[in-house]
Write a protein that holds these residues in place. Structure first.
Motif, PDB file in Angstrom:
ATOM      1  N   ALA A   3      -2.972 -16.067  37.347  1.00 45.09           N
ATOM      2  CA  ALA A   3      -3.795 -16.917  36.488  1.00 45.09           C
ATOM      3  C   ALA A   3      -4.311 -18.133  37.253  1.00 45.09           C
ATOM      4  O   ALA A   3      -3.669 -18.633  38.183  1.00 45.09           O
ATOM      5  CB  ALA A   3      -3.002 -17.374  35.269  1.00 45.09           C
TER       6      ALA A   3
ATOM      7  N   ALA B  14     -11.420 -16.915  26.253  1.00 46.91           N
ATOM      8  CA  ALA B  14     -10.007 -16.630  26.484  1.00 46.91           C
ATOM      9  C   ALA B  14      -9.535 -15.472  25.617  1.00 46.91           C
ATOM     10  O   ALA B  14      -8.786 -14.602  26.075  1.00 46.91           O
ATOM     11  CB  ALA B  14      -9.174 -17.878  26.211  1.00 46.91           C
TER      12      ALA B  14
ATOM     13  N   TRP C  91      -7.188  -7.543  28.844  1.00 53.03           N
ATOM     14  CA  TRP C  91      -5.855  -7.327  29.426  1.00 53.03           C
ATOM     15  C   TRP C  91      -5.063  -6.319  28.603  1.00 53.03           C
ATOM     16  O   TRP C  91      -4.471  -5.381  29.148  1.00 53.03           O
ATOM     17  CB  TRP C  91      -5.143  -8.670  29.508  1.00 53.03           C
ATOM     18  CG  TRP C  91      -3.838  -8.684  30.246  1.00 53.03           C
ATOM     19  CD1 TRP C  91      -3.397  -7.770  31.165  1.00 53.03           C
ATOM     20  CD2 TRP C  91      -2.813  -9.671  30.143  1.00 53.03           C
ATOM     21  NE1 TRP C  91      -2.157  -8.130  31.640  1.00 53.03           N
ATOM     22  CE2 TRP C  91      -1.786  -9.289  31.037  1.00 53.03           C
ATOM     23  CE3 TRP C  91      -2.672 -10.840  29.402  1.00 53.03           C
ATOM     24  CZ2 TRP C  91      -0.621 -10.047  31.191  1.00 53.03           C
ATOM     25  CZ3 TRP C  91      -1.514 -11.593  29.564  1.00 53.03           C
ATOM     26  CH2 TRP C  91      -0.498 -11.194  30.440  1.00 53.03           C
TER      27      TRP C  91
ATOM     28  N   HIS D 142      -5.324 -18.598  31.764  1.00 58.51           N
ATOM     29  CA  HIS D 142      -5.773 -17.418  31.026  1.00 58.51           C
ATOM     30  C   HIS D 142      -5.662 -16.159  31.879  1.00 58.51           C
ATOM     31  O   HIS D 142      -5.799 -16.225  33.112  1.00 58.51           O
ATOM     32  CB  HIS D 142      -7.226 -17.588  30.579  1.00 58.51           C
ATOM     33  CG  HIS D 142      -7.445 -18.746  29.670  1.00 58.51           C
ATOM     34  ND1 HIS D 142      -8.656 -19.380  29.535  1.00 58.51           N
ATOM     35  CD2 HIS D 142      -6.590 -19.402  28.825  1.00 58.51           C
ATOM     36  CE1 HIS D 142      -8.551 -20.370  28.663  1.00 58.51           C
ATOM     37  NE2 HIS D 142      -7.302 -20.407  28.227  1.00 58.51           N
TER      38      HIS D 142
ATOM     39  N   ASP E 115      -6.650 -22.584  34.287  1.00 62.89           N
ATOM     40  CA  ASP E 115      -6.764 -22.536  32.831  1.00 62.89           C
ATOM     41  C   ASP E 115      -5.616 -21.774  32.179  1.00 62.89           C
ATOM     42  O   ASP E 115      -5.424 -21.850  30.965  1.00 62.89           O
ATOM     43  CB  ASP E 115      -8.108 -21.945  32.407  1.00 62.89           C
ATOM     44  CG  ASP E 115      -8.335 -20.518  32.927  1.00 62.89           C
ATOM     45  OD1 ASP E 115      -7.394 -19.903  33.466  1.00 62.89           O
ATOM     46  OD2 ASP E 115      -9.477 -20.019  32.781  1.00 62.89           O
TER      47      ASP E 115
ATOM     48  N   ASN F 267      -7.075 -12.832  33.602  1.00 62.67           N
ATOM     49  CA  ASN F 267      -8.391 -12.655  34.208  1.00 62.67           C
ATOM     50  C   ASN F 267      -8.551 -11.226  34.714  1.00 62.67           C
ATOM     51  O   ASN F 267      -7.702 -10.361  34.438  1.00 62.67           O
ATOM     52  CB  ASN F 267      -8.593 -13.680  35.319  1.00 62.67           C
ATOM     53  CG  ASN F 267      -7.459 -13.647  36.338  1.00 62.67           C
ATOM     54  OD1 ASN F 267      -7.015 -12.582  36.759  1.00 62.67           O
ATOM     55  ND2 ASN F 267      -6.974 -14.825  36.729  1.00 62.67           N
ATOM     56  N   GLU F 268      -9.606 -10.990  35.473  1.00 58.54           N
ATOM     57  CA  GLU F 268      -9.874  -9.630  35.931  1.00 58.54           C
ATOM     58  C   GLU F 268      -8.800  -9.125  36.894  1.00 58.54           C
ATOM     59  O   GLU F 268      -8.616  -7.912  37.036  1.00 58.54           O
ATOM     60  CB  GLU F 268     -11.258  -9.559  36.567  1.00 58.54           C
ATOM     61  CG  GLU F 268     -12.384  -9.759  35.566  1.00 58.54           C
ATOM     62  CD  GLU F 268     -12.247  -8.867  34.337  1.00 58.54           C
ATOM     63  OE1 GLU F 268     -12.142  -7.632  34.501  1.00 58.54           O
ATOM     64  OE2 GLU F 268     -12.235  -9.403  33.208  1.00 58.54           O
TER      65      GLU F 268
ATOM     66  N   ALA G  61     -10.673 -12.329  27.178  1.00 65.79           N
ATOM     67  CA  ALA G  61      -9.879 -12.008  28.364  1.00 65.79           C
ATOM     68  C   ALA G  61      -8.546 -11.378  27.967  1.00 65.79           C
ATOM     69  O   ALA G  61      -8.095 -10.404  28.591  1.00 65.79           O
ATOM     70  CB  ALA G  61      -9.656 -13.275  29.191  1.00 65.79           C
TER      71      ALA G  61
END
Length: 235
Positions: A31, A84, A91, A36, A34, A38-39, A87
């Motif tokens: 991460a 977010a 996931w 969060h 932030d 991610n990819e 995202a």
């Protein structure tokens, strides 16, 4: 894969898995600032799901960005914006490919927060982690108001996981993190209702499980991670 490893498994609750293989929680450290997903998380969990496991459990998702297990943890401690939430959904979707089930491990590091993150972390009591290297600071005891806030934070993280599409959560009460610190008489020296005998030391864990269960559906799994440590059972 042997017949046993390829056999579907069903829990007493009725929740089923395509096989008994589970990927245990492992910190990803992916991460950004932030907190969060991610990819990087999407690619990693898509690959793990393609590996054929019946269950994938995420690494630490922290309920307080001031108490990370390490930089790079995913964090849920504030309302999520649209980006977010999207995202989190990506996931969850990647983690659930190929018939895998996916759970989110939710946690708080407590006194095991490194000084690079927080020099004065919160814990049940002011008992410092005595490891060489000066990586951990002297913790400050949590107030009752802070404990109640933590219970709400765990519940909120479970709601975020459920709404994203994950099938359950694993509440982390092991490996010396905050909830484990409450359970142990070596790190919980409190004499209020959150300490003392095993019932008091376990109160925060029980309250978190009950709150999480209250804000999720019966089909959403609520699991608890514990150590095999007999000291936790001391009266």
């Amino acid at each position: 894969m042997s017949d046993a490893l390829g056999t579907p498994v069903t829990l007493p609750s009725g929740i089923g898995f395509k096989n008994p293989i589970a990927k245990a929680a492992m910190t990803e450290g992916l991460a950004g600032r932030d907190g969060h997903p991610n990819e990087g998380h999407v690619r990693l969990y898509r690959r793990w799901a393609a590996g054929g496991a019946g269950l994938l459990i995420t690494g630490n998702v922290q309920v307080d960005r001031h108490h990370l297990e390490r930089p790079g943890n995913v964090v849920v401690d504030a309302p999520l914006d649209a980006a977010a939430r999207a995202a989190w959904q990506r996931w969850a979707a990647a983690s659930s490919e190929h018939g895998a089930k996916a759970w989110v491990q939710i946690s708080h590091a407590g006194r095991q927060t490194q000084v690079a993150v927080n020099k004065t972390p919160k814990a049940p009591s002011a008992v410092k982690l005595s490891l060489p290297g000066g990586m951990f600071g002297m913790p400050e005891p949590l107030t009752e108001a802070e404990i109640l806030d933590l219970i709400a934070r765990f519940a909120n993280a479970a709601v975020v996981a459920r709404e994203a599409g994950f099938g359950g959560v694993q509440i982390h009460a092991a490996h010396g993190y905050l909830l484990s610190q409450f359970l142990s008489p070596l790190t919980n020296l409190r004499q209020d209702e959150w300490g003392g005998d095993v019932r008091g030391r376990a109160k925060i864990v029980i309250d978190i499980v009950r709150r999480v269960r209250a804000v999720t559906k019966p089909t959403f799994v609520v699991a608890l991670k514990l150590n095999s440590d007999m000291s936790l059972m001391r009266q």
